[in-house]
Design a protein around this motif. Structure first.
Motif, PDB file in Angstrom:
ATOM      1  N   LEU A 183       0.834  -1.210   0.000  1.00 54.91           N
ATOM      2  CA  LEU A 183       0.000   0.000   0.000  1.00 54.91           C
ATOM      3  C   LEU A 183       0.867   1.258   0.000  1.00 54.91           C
ATOM      4  O   LEU A 183       0.549   2.247  -0.675  1.00 54.91           O
ATOM      5  CB  LEU A 183      -0.937   0.001   1.223  1.00 54.91           C
ATOM      6  CG  LEU A 183      -2.133  -0.955   1.166  1.00 54.91           C
ATOM      7  CD1 LEU A 183      -2.827  -1.002   2.528  1.00 54.91           C
ATOM      8  CD2 LEU A 183      -3.125  -0.519   0.082  1.00 54.91           C
ATOM      9  N   GLU A 184       1.972   1.196   0.731  1.00 58.10           N
ATOM     10  CA  GLU A 184       2.880   2.344   0.782  1.00 58.10           C
ATOM     11  C   GLU A 184       3.532   2.569  -0.581  1.00 58.10           C
ATOM     12  O   GLU A 184       3.686   3.710  -1.035  1.00 58.10           O
ATOM     13  CB  GLU A 184       3.944   2.115   1.861  1.00 58.10           C
ATOM     14  CG  GLU A 184       4.937   3.253   2.033  1.00 58.10           C
ATOM     15  CD  GLU A 184       4.297   4.555   2.514  1.00 58.10           C
ATOM     16  OE1 GLU A 184       4.957   5.606   2.410  1.00 58.10           O
ATOM     17  OE2 GLU A 184       3.139   4.528   2.982  1.00 58.10           O
ATOM     18  N   LEU A 185       3.925   1.475  -1.252  1.00 56.79           N
ATOM     19  CA  LEU A 185       4.504   1.599  -2.595  1.00 56.79           C
ATOM     20  C   LEU A 185       3.504   2.229  -3.562  1.00 56.79           C
ATOM     21  O   LEU A 185       3.861   3.076  -4.386  1.00 56.79           O
ATOM     22  CB  LEU A 185       4.936   0.225  -3.114  1.00 56.79           C
ATOM     23  CG  LEU A 185       6.190  -0.389  -2.477  1.00 56.79           C
ATOM     24  CD1 LEU A 185       6.388  -1.816  -2.976  1.00 56.79           C
ATOM     25  CD2 LEU A 185       7.429   0.449  -2.796  1.00 56.79           C
ATOM     26  N   LYS A 186       2.258   1.821  -3.437  1.00 58.23           N
ATOM     27  CA  LYS A 186       1.228   2.381  -4.314  1.00 58.23           C
ATOM     28  C   LYS A 186       1.007   3.859  -4.006  1.00 58.23           C
ATOM     29  O   LYS A 186       0.801   4.671  -4.909  1.00 58.23           O
ATOM     30  CB  LYS A 186      -0.084   1.594  -4.146  1.00 58.23           C
ATOM     31  CG  LYS A 186      -0.055   0.212  -4.791  1.00 58.23           C
ATOM     32  CD  LYS A 186      -1.398  -0.488  -4.611  1.00 58.23           C
ATOM     33  CE  LYS A 186      -1.423  -1.815  -5.339  1.00 58.23           C
ATOM     34  NZ  LYS A 186      -1.345  -1.661  -6.815  1.00 58.23           N
ATOM     35  N   ARG A 187       1.047   4.204  -2.717  1.00 61.87           N
ATOM     36  CA  ARG A 187       0.846   5.600  -2.328  1.00 61.87           C
ATOM     37  C   ARG A 187       1.948   6.493  -2.880  1.00 61.87           C
ATOM     38  O   ARG A 187       1.707   7.624  -3.311  1.00 61.87           O
ATOM     39  CB  ARG A 187       0.802   5.709  -0.796  1.00 61.87           C
ATOM     40  CG  ARG A 187       0.398   7.090  -0.281  1.00 61.87           C
ATOM     41  CD  ARG A 187       0.493   7.155   1.228  1.00 61.87           C
ATOM     42  NE  ARG A 187       1.871   7.100   1.687  1.00 61.87           N
ATOM     43  CZ  ARG A 187       2.688   8.156   1.714  1.00 61.87           C
ATOM     44  NH1 ARG A 187       2.284   9.341   1.277  1.00 61.87           N
ATOM     45  NH2 ARG A 187       3.925   8.022   2.152  1.00 61.87           N
ATOM     46  N   LEU A 188       3.176   5.925  -2.900  1.00 64.53           N
ATOM     47  CA  LEU A 188       4.319   6.691  -3.411  1.00 64.53           C
ATOM     48  C   LEU A 188       4.401   6.658  -4.933  1.00 64.53           C
ATOM     49  O   LEU A 188       5.268   7.303  -5.536  1.00 64.53           O
ATOM     50  CB  LEU A 188       5.615   6.134  -2.817  1.00 64.53           C
ATOM     51  CG  LEU A 188       5.757   6.279  -1.289  1.00 64.53           C
ATOM     52  CD1 LEU A 188       7.004   5.551  -0.808  1.00 64.53           C
ATOM     53  CD2 LEU A 188       5.822   7.754  -0.889  1.00 64.53           C
TER      54      LEU A 188
END
Length: 504
Positions: free
Chosen positions: A259-264
């Motif tokens: 989810l963090e990778l997608k957010r970034l």
């Protein structure tokens, strides 16, 4: 007036008479399935022995294909014929669609989210649809087949290393570790363990999955005597809660990382979308929540690793026991279709009918779950002229059905040829071969398993010649079983590989 009083009295008398007869009729004993007489308190538990699938198969020879036992306080109906199994799994599927909840699954409330143990209802239908139509559909699995191919190549690389050193390969262990990585790459696009290095992280993950499988397959007194659930005398629920909690925490960290990778705005290392990406897309549209995703992963890893590796190990065992016949035929087919010494790809499976026959014959003689997953009736049900009492547990002895001499010629012999030019498959369409169940509660992981098993097995056969460790003769191979969540070999199959040089 007297006539009116007499009429009223007669009506009242008639009403009481009808009520009496209705009560009397309702108390007439129903025709229950036959079975051995239960002992006080323990019922028929003593009849199970170390190998319940064999014990109940023998009892069915005495009491028939629909048999009743009392396991502690639980009324249990055992189905041992394909015709009765069809009634349960197809014709009366709705009545038999729910499942008893093992106490072990109550750890971390897994039973409330598991597509395996949820009662049929809106939540179960939603999860089942997501599992079968979205993440395990053929087109989704096709998109990630190159990932699984890479893992099979690594398995062959590991066996090649053993070949060079003359070391024996523990087939079941190697297949188990490969199954874990096949699944983890299909789901997360990453390895959870290292075939070559026993890293701490990989070791912890392997042990969590393994321990959960061991606990799930261990007989639990609480399931036979529910009054003991507050005591948990064997500590099974406590241990399951601990292992499951750690596994859920691990999955939560992997989900948060993605989810963090997608957010970034960072794209995945792979050009294709993996299972986690699919589920996170559904998370955004509220089709599924994060907790359901975590518990779905528990189901996939616990149900999809040992079953696959056990099937590969049994298949290799049967092949090496018949090296002068079955192994020769399998190698000849692989040589002709794929090429000598080459790794099998998923696209090759449809062109390898004899290899498919070996997998079917293994599933017939060595079904991964000998009783499938138990069913439970919520209300009293009529089955083939018998009454199945309310809340009865229903076991389908797939192991016994697969060895029924009335169905299978030479039923105890390993003969893959019986499936050549046969329409019988393992997909739940024919009730004499149901290793993955049938009906609405058929194993949702079947499409993935039927890709993983032939590719792993075919590659091991095609890339190596095998010799049993210690020079054991084929007829001396130990075939003893270990009963648990799967029907594994009691003594691991260990064989020394010799690399086959690819043609050309």
């Amino acid at each position: 007036m007297d006539t009116m009083l007499i009429s009223v009295a007669m009506c009242i008398l008639l009403a009481f008479t009808l009520r009496f007869f209705r009560r009397f009729i309702s108390k007439v004993p129903q025709k229950l399935p036959p079975g051995p007489y239960p002992w006080p308190i323990i019922g028929n538990i003593h009849k199970l022995g170390k190998h319940p699938h064999k014990s109940l198969s023998n009892l069915a020879q005495v009491y028939g294909p629909i048999m009743r036992l009392k396991l502690g306080l639980v009324t249990t109906i055992v189905i041992s014929s394909s015709s009765a199994a069809q009634q349960v799994l197809q014709k009366q599927d709705i009545a038999f669609s729910n499942r008893p909840v093992p106490d072990a699954t109550r750890g971390c409330d897994h039973h409330k989210y598991s597509v395996v143990f949820l009662s049929v209802g809106s939540r179960w239908r939603s999860l089942r649809k997501i599992t079968t139509s979205s993440i395990l559909a053929a087109n989704k699995l096709d998109a990630t087949k190159h990932i699984r191919s890479r893992k099979v190549h690594e398995l062959i690389g590991y066996c090649k290393q053993c070949s060079q050193s003359g070391e024996a390969v523990d087939i079941g262990r190697a297949a188990f570790l490969t199954s874990l990585n096949l699944l983890s790459n299909t789901i997360f696009s990453k390895d959870m363990i290292d075939m070559y290095q026993n890293s701490e992280e990989g070791k912890n993950f392997r042990e969590l999955v393994w321990n959960l499988m061991v606990l799930a397959g261990k007989p639990n007194l609480v399931d036979y005597f529910p009054i003991l659930k507050w005591i948990d005398p064997q500590g099974i629920k406590r241990q399951t809660t601990d292992y499951c909690g750690k596994l859920l925490k691990l999955f939560d960290s992997l989900i948060n990382e993605r989810l963090e990778l997608k957010r970034l705005g960072n794209s995945s290392e792979n050009s294709t979308t993996d299972m986690l990406d699919e589920l996170l897309s559904m998370l955004q549209t509220n089709e599924i929540d994060k907790t359901q995703i975590q518990h779905l992963f528990v189901d996939l890893f616990v149900a999809g690793t040992d079953t696959t590796s056990s099937t590969v190990e049994w298949a290799m065992t049967e092949i090496l026991r018949n090296s002068e016949t079955i192994l020769v035929k399998a190698k000849a087919e692989l040589n002709q279709v794929v090429g000598k010494g080459k790794v099998i790809e998923e696209a090759d499976i449809s062109r390898l009918p004899y290899l498919q026959c070996i997998v079917k014959e293994t599933a017939r003689l060595h079904p991964p779950a000998p009783f499938l997953i138990p069913r439970q009736v919520q209300e009293e049900v009529q089955l083939c002229g018998y009454t199945v009492p309310k809340n009865s547990q229903v076991l389908i002895n797939a192991w016994s059905i697969g060895r029924d001499p009335l169905i299978w010629k030479n039923s105890l012999s390993f003969e893959p040829e019986r499936f050549l030019n046969s329409e019988v498959d393992v997909n739940g369409h024919n009730y004499k071969l149901i290793p993955f169940g049938a009906g609405r509660r058929k194993c949702p992981g079947l499409p993935l398993a039927m890709r993983m098993v032939p590719v792993m097995l075919g590659s091991l056969i095609n890339c190596f010649d095998w010799k049993l460790e210690g020079g054991i003769a084929a007829e001396e191979v130990d075939m003893e079983e270990k009963f648990g969540i799967t029907l594994a070999k009691l003594h691991p199959l260990r064989a020394v590989p010799t690399l086959v040089v690819p043609a050309g």
